[in-house]
Write an enzyme that holds these catalytic residues in place. Sequence first.
Site, PDB file in Angstrom:
ATOM      1  N   CYS A 147      42.425  31.299  42.937  1.00 51.81           N
ATOM      2  CA  CYS A 147      42.322  32.390  41.962  1.00 51.81           C
ATOM      3  C   CYS A 147      40.947  32.335  41.314  1.00 51.81           C
ATOM      4  O   CYS A 147      40.472  31.261  40.938  1.00 51.81           O
ATOM      5  CB  CYS A 147      43.407  32.221  40.894  1.00 51.81           C
ATOM      6  N   LEU A 148      40.330  33.500  41.178  1.00 54.31           N
ATOM      7  CA  LEU A 148      38.986  33.553  40.580  1.00 54.31           C
ATOM      8  C   LEU A 148      39.001  33.156  39.109  1.00 54.31           C
ATOM      9  O   LEU A 148      37.941  32.889  38.543  1.00 54.31           O
ATOM     10  CB  LEU A 148      38.400  34.961  40.745  1.00 54.31           C
TER      11      LEU A 148
ATOM     12  N   GLY B 229      41.258  39.878  45.893  1.00 56.32           N
ATOM     13  CA  GLY B 229      42.020  40.622  44.906  1.00 56.32           C
ATOM     14  C   GLY B 229      41.484  40.310  43.524  1.00 56.32           C
ATOM     15  O   GLY B 229      40.910  39.225  43.301  1.00 56.32           O
TER      16      GLY B 229
ATOM     17  N   HIS C 293      49.353  38.580  37.980  1.00 57.76           N
ATOM     18  CA  HIS C 293      48.339  38.761  36.930  1.00 57.76           C
ATOM     19  C   HIS C 293      48.756  39.866  35.951  1.00 57.76           C
ATOM     20  O   HIS C 293      48.574  39.737  34.742  1.00 57.76           O
ATOM     21  CB  HIS C 293      46.981  39.123  37.537  1.00 57.76           C
TER      22      HIS C 293
ATOM     23  N   HIS D  30      50.291  37.695  44.170  1.00 58.83           N
ATOM     24  CA  HIS D  30      49.344  37.025  43.274  1.00 58.83           C
ATOM     25  C   HIS D  30      48.805  38.007  42.226  1.00 58.83           C
ATOM     26  O   HIS D  30      48.759  37.701  41.030  1.00 58.83           O
ATOM     27  CB  HIS D  30      48.197  36.442  44.121  1.00 58.83           C
ATOM     28  N   GLU D  31      48.412  39.194  42.688  1.00 59.41           N
ATOM     29  CA  GLU D  31      47.815  40.170  41.762  1.00 59.41           C
ATOM     30  C   GLU D  31      48.867  40.770  40.829  1.00 59.41           C
ATOM     31  O   GLU D  31      48.595  41.017  39.646  1.00 59.41           O
ATOM     32  CB  GLU D  31      47.081  41.265  42.542  1.00 59.41           C
TER      33      GLU D  31
ATOM     34  N   GLN E  84      41.599  39.841  34.558  1.00 58.14           N
ATOM     35  CA  GLN E  84      40.620  38.819  34.922  1.00 58.14           C
ATOM     36  C   GLN E  84      39.200  39.171  34.500  1.00 58.14           C
ATOM     37  O   GLN E  84      38.327  38.302  34.489  1.00 58.14           O
ATOM     38  CB  GLN E  84      40.646  38.560  36.430  1.00 58.14           C
TER      39      GLN E  84
HETATM   40 NI    NI Z   1      44.037  35.393  40.610  1.00 57.26          NI
END
Ligand code: NI
Length: 188
Positions: free
Chosen positions: A99-100, A46, A145, A141-142, A51
């Site tokens: 998480c990226l 995701g 964000h 999670h997304e 991000q």
């Molecule tokens: Ni993330």
Amino acid sequence: MRIRDIVITGNPVLHRPCARVEHIDDGVKDLVQDMFATMELAPGVGLAASQVGVDLALFVYDWVDDDDVQHRGVAINPTLLIEPAPVGPLDEEEELEGCLSVPGERFPLRRSDRVTLTATDLDGNEFTIHADGWLARIFQHEYDHVLGVLYIDRLVEPHLSEARDAIHQIGWGVPGFSWLPGRDHLED
Ligand code: NI
């Protein structure tokens, strides 16, 4: 299409609610293409626009479940109905999240098993997805964000302190850090 830099925790765009998408124009379509490519290369399941440093309420996801069914799409101006999360102790292996924008780190976090995502696709059509299990976790999670919340903000002790210590030790948590999938190698 290009791979975009992924911003790291501390960058203000990650820590405030994202602006609504008012027009699905070529800029948004290009962004979404770039996000799919960036997510694939990272790799991740995701990725939210914030991000890649873009203040817009949208995310992409791409995840294959245990039955080899692919769940892939873009959610523009999403809303999420979240059923209450189960109670009980955390499973520190089964509930690990990453998480990226906090690359290389993973911490256990309780999430709801069941959510309903409503959003708009690239053609401007509204859709609804009932998700459970890991897909429900991805959506939570997304969606976080989009709200300007990172999963590390939701951790409970001792994991909250562990995450804060790790981020402090690396020197993140302040603006200016990013990484580029395909160029920067980050330990997972
Ligand atoms: Ni993330």
